[in-house]
Design an enzyme around this catalytic site. Structure first.
Site, short mmCIF file in Angstrom:
data_model
loop_
_atom_site.label_atom_id
_atom_site.label_comp_id
_atom_site.label_asym_id
_atom_site.label_seq_id
_atom_site.Cartn_x
_atom_site.Cartn_y
_atom_site.Cartn_z
N GLU A 14 1.04 -1.24 -0.12
CA GLU A 14 -0.06 0.05 0.04
C GLU A 14 0.74 1.31 -0.01
O GLU A 14 1.81 1.40 0.92
CB GLU A 14 -1.05 0.04 1.25
CG GLU A 14 -1.86 1.30 1.21
CD GLU A 14 -2.90 1.32 2.20
OE1 GLU A 14 -3.84 2.02 2.10
OE2 GLU A 14 -3.01 0.36 3.27
N GLU A 38 -12.56 2.78 1.61
CA GLU A 38 -12.06 3.04 2.87
C GLU A 38 -12.33 4.43 3.31
O GLU A 38 -11.78 5.40 3.00
CB GLU A 38 -10.29 2.61 3.01
CG GLU A 38 -9.84 2.74 4.17
CD GLU A 38 -8.38 2.46 4.21
OE1 GLU A 38 -7.88 2.08 5.27
OE2 GLU A 38 -7.71 2.56 3.31
#
Length: 275
Positions: free
Chosen positions: A139, A233
């Site tokens: 990420e 998210e």
């Protein structure tokens, strides 16, 4: 193409796992990103996920530091990820997330040494991931969360140095809003190496609550033929997203962000991204 749509369970805060799954089911997603608490019994997790007809799209790791200049700290962090891979295998998960220590915004003072440690640790993790046939998505965070791998180009450099076909990139629209000169161009450059796309507006709230051009990013996903999941998210506004907002609790705020955003994303995709 059948797309998986999911959300990150951590955004629901400190509530029981089954409650998080119930909320995800009510939002309408078909998958979730599970928190990497390896103390939990994989059999119980699988049972609950099955109850709500949810699949595991990825696993969010604990906050550990695989590039720390302290060898014992670094070794412990790598061991966590090796254990996480075994745990993921028991769950039947096919993907985990890997990232730097959130909150560590400076390294040891020598960028080359920091990078070498990151590569060395990642190689150890990827070796086991390859044996288990589990994909690892690194990420890309922003400078306020970690000092390493803040752009798509830096993630591609990591892939080049680690040399594992199991290593992919996780790009997040929220982080890209801070770090990338052009988020859509970053998506294009990462291209076939994109393993997961996290979505949230510029303020990490629902689509339309900020100023990011999310529609354009979704359009690019189709241009590069991205077939992976779109995982939302999003968090409630404020310095602590897990505190009540006026009369409405944070869970209800986040749940509404997810429901509204999922509807928008699906409409864009079903209409083949035509404005």
């Amino acid at each position: 193409m059948k797309r998986d749509y999911g959300l990150c369970l951590w955004t629901f805060g400190n509530v029981p796992f089954e409650e998080k799954c119930r909320l995800a089911s009510e939002v309408g997603v078909n998958g979730v990103e599970v928190e990497g608490d390896i103390s939990q019994d994989p059999r119980e997790i699988v049972t609950i996920l099955s109850k709500y007809d949810l699949k595991i799209l990825s696993i969010t790791p604990n906050n550990v530091d695989i590039s720390n200049d302290n060898e014992s700290v670094r070794k412990k962090a790598v061991e966590y990820f090796l254990d996480l891979l075994s745990w993921a295998d028991e769950l039947g998960a096919k993907r985990i997330c890997l990232h730097g220590d959130v909150g560590k915004v400076v390294g040891c003072g020598d960028e080359q040494k920091d990078w070498a440690r990151l590569v060395e640790s990642s190689k150890k993790i990827l070796q086991k991931a390859e044996n288990l046939h589990i994909e690892v998505v690194f990420e890309v965070l922003n400078r306020y969360e970690n000092h390493q791998v803040r752009t798509g180009q830096e993630a591609l450099k990591l892939i080049e140095d680690v040399k594992s076909s199991n290593l992919k990139v996780l790009l997040d629209s929220y982080h890209m809003n801070i770090e990338e000169e052009n988020p859509t161009q970053a998506l294009k450059e990462v291209g076939q190496h994109l393993g997961v796309y996290h979505i949230g507006d510029s303020n990490r709230q629902g689509i339309g609550q900020g100023h990011a051009n999310i529609h354009e990013q979704i359009e690019v996903l189709h241009e590069i033929d991205y077939r992976g999941p779109i995982i939302m998210e999003m968090t409630a506004p404020g310095p602590n997203p897990f505190t009540p907002i006026k009369e409405e609790g944070y869970i209800e705020v986040v749940k509404n962000y997810y429901k509204d955003s999922l509807s928008i994303i699906k409409e864009w995709e079903q209409n083949k991204i035509q404005v």
